[in-house]
Design a protein around this motif. Structure first.
Motif, PDB file in Angstrom:
ATOM      1  N   LEU A 158      30.565  38.942  55.743  1.00 54.25           N
ATOM      2  CA  LEU A 158      30.726  38.134  54.538  1.00 54.25           C
ATOM      3  C   LEU A 158      32.092  38.365  53.895  1.00 54.25           C
ATOM      4  CD1 LEU A 158      27.276  38.208  52.695  1.00 54.25           C
ATOM      5  CD2 LEU A 158      28.307  36.363  54.005  1.00 54.25           C
ATOM      6  N   VAL A 159      32.553  39.603  53.903  1.00 48.65           N
ATOM      7  CA  VAL A 159      33.866  39.913  53.319  1.00 48.65           C
ATOM      8  C   VAL A 159      34.961  39.179  54.086  1.00 48.65           C
ATOM      9  CG1 VAL A 159      35.576  41.732  52.970  1.00 48.65           C
ATOM     10  CG2 VAL A 159      33.190  42.129  52.329  1.00 48.65           C
ATOM     11  N   ILE A 160      34.861  39.201  55.419  1.00 52.12           N
ATOM     12  CA  ILE A 160      35.851  38.495  56.245  1.00 52.12           C
ATOM     13  C   ILE A 160      35.802  36.997  55.979  1.00 52.12           C
ATOM     14  CG2 ILE A 160      36.489  37.894  58.617  1.00 52.12           C
ATOM     15  CD1 ILE A 160      35.527  40.681  59.458  1.00 52.12           C
ATOM     16  N   ASP A 161      34.590  36.460  55.917  1.00 49.78           N
ATOM     17  CA  ASP A 161      34.431  35.022  55.688  1.00 49.78           C
ATOM     18  C   ASP A 161      34.959  34.619  54.316  1.00 49.78           C
ATOM     19  OD1 ASP A 161      33.407  32.422  56.549  1.00 49.78           O
ATOM     20  OD2 ASP A 161      31.964  32.682  54.929  1.00 49.78           O
ATOM     21  N   LEU A 162      34.689  35.447  53.291  1.00 49.94           N
ATOM     22  CA  LEU A 162      35.156  35.154  51.936  1.00 49.94           C
ATOM     23  C   LEU A 162      36.680  35.204  51.875  1.00 49.94           C
ATOM     24  CD1 LEU A 162      34.686  34.566  48.970  1.00 49.94           C
ATOM     25  CD2 LEU A 162      34.294  37.020  48.588  1.00 49.94           C
ATOM     26  N   ASN A 163      37.273  36.201  52.529  1.00 53.26           N
ATOM     27  CA  ASN A 163      38.740  36.281  52.563  1.00 53.26           C
ATOM     28  C   ASN A 163      39.346  35.035  53.200  1.00 53.26           C
ATOM     29  OD1 ASN A 163      40.214  38.963  51.693  1.00 53.26           O
ATOM     30  ND2 ASN A 163      38.214  39.586  52.500  1.00 53.26           N
ATOM     31  N   ASP A 164      38.763  34.609  54.309  1.00 52.03           N
ATOM     32  CA  ASP A 164      39.274  33.404  54.983  1.00 52.03           C
ATOM     33  C   ASP A 164      39.148  32.175  54.090  1.00 52.03           C
ATOM     34  OD1 ASP A 164      39.882  34.906  57.184  1.00 52.03           O
ATOM     35  OD2 ASP A 164      38.053  34.389  58.305  1.00 52.03           O
ATOM     36  N   LEU A 165      37.995  32.068  53.424  1.00 50.09           N
ATOM     37  CA  LEU A 165      37.764  30.930  52.542  1.00 50.09           C
ATOM     38  C   LEU A 165      38.782  30.904  51.402  1.00 50.09           C
ATOM     39  CD1 LEU A 165      36.068  28.523  51.550  1.00 50.09           C
ATOM     40  CD2 LEU A 165      34.561  30.171  50.401  1.00 50.09           C
ATOM     41  N   LEU A 166      39.031  32.058  50.813  1.00 52.52           N
ATOM     42  CA  LEU A 166      39.974  32.129  49.691  1.00 52.52           C
ATOM     43  C   LEU A 166      41.392  31.798  50.124  1.00 52.52           C
ATOM     44  CD1 LEU A 166      38.603  35.348  47.931  1.00 52.52           C
ATOM     45  CD2 LEU A 166      38.400  32.986  47.127  1.00 52.52           C
ATOM     46  N   ARG A 167      41.782  32.263  51.314  1.00 52.49           N
ATOM     47  CA  ARG A 167      43.135  31.951  51.807  1.00 52.49           C
ATOM     48  C   ARG A 167      43.295  30.450  52.034  1.00 52.49           C
ATOM     49  NH1 ARG A 167      42.225  36.811  54.842  1.00 52.49           N
ATOM     50  NH2 ARG A 167      43.565  38.507  54.061  1.00 52.49           N
ATOM     51  N   ARG A 168      42.236  29.823  52.546  1.00 55.68           N
ATOM     52  CA  ARG A 168      42.311  28.372  52.759  1.00 55.68           C
ATOM     53  C   ARG A 168      42.459  27.632  51.437  1.00 55.68           C
ATOM     54  NH1 ARG A 168      38.130  29.396  56.553  1.00 55.68           N
ATOM     55  NH2 ARG A 168      36.557  28.567  55.101  1.00 55.68           N
ATOM     56  N   GLU A 169      41.980  28.220  50.376  1.00 56.74           N
ATOM     57  CA  GLU A 169      42.051  27.573  49.066  1.00 56.74           C
ATOM     58  C   GLU A 169      43.301  27.955  48.288  1.00 56.74           C
ATOM     59  OE1 GLU A 169      38.324  28.720  47.438  1.00 56.74           O
ATOM     60  OE2 GLU A 169      37.288  26.961  48.222  1.00 56.74           O
ATOM     61  N   GLY A 170      44.230  28.666  48.923  1.00 53.52           N
ATOM     62  CA  GLY A 170      45.515  28.938  48.301  1.00 53.52           C
ATOM     63  C   GLY A 170      45.688  30.321  47.736  1.00 53.52           C
ATOM     64  N   VAL A 171      44.667  31.191  47.842  1.00 51.85           N
ATOM     65  CA  VAL A 171      44.806  32.578  47.381  1.00 51.85           C
ATOM     66  C   VAL A 171      45.400  33.375  48.536  1.00 51.85           C
ATOM     67  CG1 VAL A 171      43.640  34.572  46.384  1.00 51.85           C
ATOM     68  CG2 VAL A 171      42.789  32.262  45.894  1.00 51.85           C
ATOM     69  N   GLU A 172      46.696  33.606  48.499  1.00 52.48           N
ATOM     70  CA  GLU A 172      47.388  34.208  49.638  1.00 52.48           C
ATOM     71  C   GLU A 172      46.932  35.634  49.926  1.00 52.48           C
ATOM     72  OE1 GLU A 172      51.565  33.902  49.212  1.00 52.48           O
ATOM     73  OE2 GLU A 172      51.566  31.712  49.006  1.00 52.48           O
ATOM     74  N   HIS A 173      46.756  36.435  48.873  1.00 46.74           N
ATOM     75  CA  HIS A 173      46.383  37.845  49.051  1.00 46.74           C
ATOM     76  C   HIS A 173      45.143  38.150  48.217  1.00 46.74           C
ATOM     77  CE1 HIS A 173      50.278  38.287  50.985  1.00 46.74           C
ATOM     78  NE2 HIS A 173      50.847  37.761  49.919  1.00 46.74           N
ATOM     79  N   PRO A 174      43.986  37.691  48.673  1.00 42.24           N
ATOM     80  CA  PRO A 174      42.764  37.912  47.882  1.00 42.24           C
ATOM     81  C   PRO A 174      42.378  39.381  47.821  1.00 42.24           C
ATOM     82  CG  PRO A 174      42.231  36.985  50.029  1.00 42.24           C
ATOM     83  CD  PRO A 174      43.717  36.963  49.917  1.00 42.24           C
ATOM     84  N   SER A 175      41.894  39.770  46.641  1.00 46.76           N
ATOM     85  CA  SER A 175      41.399  41.133  46.448  1.00 46.76           C
ATOM     86  C   SER A 175      39.877  41.059  46.338  1.00 46.76           C
ATOM     87  CB  SER A 175      41.996  41.744  45.172  1.00 46.76           C
ATOM     88  OG  SER A 175      41.450  43.013  44.912  1.00 46.76           O
ATOM     89  N   VAL A 176      39.197  41.458  47.399  1.00 49.29           N
ATOM     90  CA  VAL A 176      37.734  41.366  47.462  1.00 49.29           C
ATOM     91  C   VAL A 176      37.157  42.779  47.434  1.00 49.29           C
ATOM     92  CG1 VAL A 176      35.750  40.586  48.803  1.00 49.29           C
ATOM     93  CG2 VAL A 176      37.851  39.212  48.759  1.00 49.29           C
TER      94      VAL A 176
END
Length: 540
Positions: free
Chosen positions: A208-226
């Motif tokens: 889920l963490v990997i999937d959430l990171n990928d989702l956030l990057r696709r939405e423009g969050v270059e360096h998401p902090s999860v």
């Protein structure tokens, strides 16, 4: 030290945004201008308040466990949690270090009964959180419009936002569409807490963490902090607290949030009006374009034609004064060229510049003005091009009449006779009288030689006749030479008079063009240059 260094840059960018808002009406979308004004107001108010406190908002949807996580972070049961349908109706605030925070809490509109302070012995070991204002926001997807509006408002003004997501709805479109995609570029002031991690196995949580990171990057969050968390078991709470503590200790979150908001707004404005399009646009009307406008307007009002007409009239009128009388008398047998040319009154000619062909002349004036505007705005954005064209044409309707009225005052005095014309005319008539006298002498001498009274005999003395003929020839030659010389002087004078008239008319045309066309255009060019200078300053 970092905060002090960052503030001048932020102040410069806010000043630039102020200038953009000032010059934006009519050029930027009203919605964009409203957002910019709101940001300026919020930035001004936030920067006046405590810089020692960092506002961290816990935001999330219904059932995400946001309030439970708020209680876990604060170490107290401050925010009520529900059983059937968990929902937070009002924002709760926990403050680490209440001194100086009251004005900031008032600005956040947190009710007094929902403010809590962590300034007791419970704070031992949590000094790194001193200055933290932790907010538990109402659920952003609540069916209650009041709480939904309050959540939106506080998400916009918080220095750092922690999005609390649950494993079942971590990809919820409501959150991502309304908020996450709008926070692109806010990486430094946005944290994502994947809550309720206790419900997942280690493998499921990692996936889920990997999937959430990928989702956030696709939405423009270059360096998401999860950060995976569990309010029930306490897993990840200390990690999230450390992330928040780092932001609090730097005292930079408020500045970073404003900078991120400015950056996003700048990008949206730049999409509407790219800065690159304005780099080669002039900031003033150069001398060559001023001269070109004057030339075009002079042609539109017929300055060369009027000058030529004046020169012709000057030359033709002079012939009645300085021309050798005999050719002039003979010329009276021919049609008058002045009547053929209709140049009897140059004053009427000038005053009639716009009469008879008003539409054509008005069109030429409009074309001259349009040519100037097109040349200056060729590299501009269409909105600014239209604005510049409007400025150039703002007084174009008055221009033909203004030119005609002003140039009418330049009409020369056609009744003025130079002194040398009068003197030359007297001299030429003296020569005419001498020639007539010589002719009489010659005729008398030839007809009455030796047979007339004494007086007539003297005139008819044949010995003097050659000298009389020589005198008559000299008079004719002298008269012809004076006529030729006079013609040359008249032509020179006519040319100078034409130059004087055209120079004065050009001066007046240039002055009118400066007032009615160039000045409004230059004001618009200054606005354009100032706007894009502010755009570059806003971009940093």
């Amino acid at each position: 030290m970092t905060t002090v260094a960052a503030r001048p840059s932020l102040a410069t960018r806010l000043t630039a945004l102020t200038k953009i808002v000032e010059l934006g009406p009519g050029r930027l979308e009203p919605k964009l201008l409203a957002e910019a004004s709101t940001l300026l107001t919020r930035a001004g108010e936030r920067l006046k308040l405590s810089s020692e406190h960092t506002v961290v908002a816990l935001a999330g949807g219904t059932g995400s466990g946001k309030s439970s996580l708020f209680n876990a972070l604060s170490g107290l049961e401050l925010s009520p949690t529900g059983v059937r349908r968990p929902t937070t109706a009002r924002t709760h605030a926990c403050v680490w270090g209440l001194e100086g925070a009251t004005p900031l809490l008032d600005w956040l509109q947190i009710q007094w009964r929902h403010r809590f302070s962590r300034s007791s012995a419970l704070d031992k070991g949590e000094s790194q959180l001193h200055g933290l204002i932790l907010l538990d926001l109402p659920d952003h997807d609540s069916i209650r419009a009041l709480t939904d509006s309050e959540a939106d408002r506080l998400i916009g003004v918080a220095d750092l936002v922690v999005w609390v997501l649950d494993p079942q709805k971590y990809a919820d479109a409501s959150t991502h569409r309304r908020y996450v995609t709008e926070l692109a570029g806010h990486d430094a002031v946005t944290v994502f807490a994947l809550n309720q991690a206790d419900r997942l196995s280690a493998e499921e949580l990692a996936e889920l963490v990997i999937d959430l990171n990928d989702l956030l990057r696709r939405e423009g969050v270059e360096h998401p902090s999860v950060v995976p968390t569990s309010a029930i078991t306490g897993r990840g709470v200390d990690s999230l607290k450390s992330v928040i503590a780092a932001a609090v200790s730097r005292r930079r979150a408020a500045i970073q949030k404003l900078e991120a908001d400015l950056h996003r707004l700048e990008q949206r404005i730049a999409q509407t009006m790219p800065v690159g399009e304005a780099l080669s646009a002039p900031s003033t009307v150069d001398d060559a374009r001023r001269l070109g406008l004057t030339d075009a307007l002079c042609d539109a009002v017929g300055v060369p034609a009027v000058g030529e007409a004046m020169e012709n009239v000057y030359a033709e009128r002079s012939m009645s004064w300085v021309g050798w009388p005999y050719p002039r008398w003979i010329s009276k047998l021919r049609p008058n060229p002045l009547k053929a040319l209709r140049l009897q009154d140059v004053a009427d000619e000038i005053r009639g510049i716009a009469s008879g062909t008003v539409s054509a002349q008005s069109a030429e004036v409009v074309n001259a003005v349009q040519a100037l505007a097109d040349g200056l705005s060729s590299e501009m954005h269409p909105v600014w091009r239209s604005s510049l064209n409007h400025a150039a044409r703002s007084q174009a309707a008055k221009l033909p009449k203004a030119l005609t009225d002003d140039l009418s005052e330049v009409a020369p005095r056609l009744d003025r006779v130079p002194v040398w014309w009068r003197l030359l005319k007297m001299w030429q008539y003296t020569l005419v009288a001498g020639f007539v006298l010589g002719a009489a002498w010659l005729v008398t001498g030839l007809l009455s030689a030796g047979q007339a009274p004494l007086g007539i005999q003297l005139l008819g003395d044949t010995a003097a006749l050659p000298w009389v003929g020589l005198m008559m020839a000299s008079v004719l030659g002298l008269g012809a030479l004076s006529g030729i010389a006079a013609r040359n002087f008249v032509e020179l004078g006519a040319s100078k008079e034409r130059e004087r008239l055209e120079r004065e008319m050009r001066r007046r045309v240039s002055a009118i063009a400066e007032t009615t066309v160039v000045e409004p255009v230059e004001r618009e060019l200054v606005r354009h240059h100032t706007f894009y200078t502010a755009m570059r300053a806003l971009a940093g």
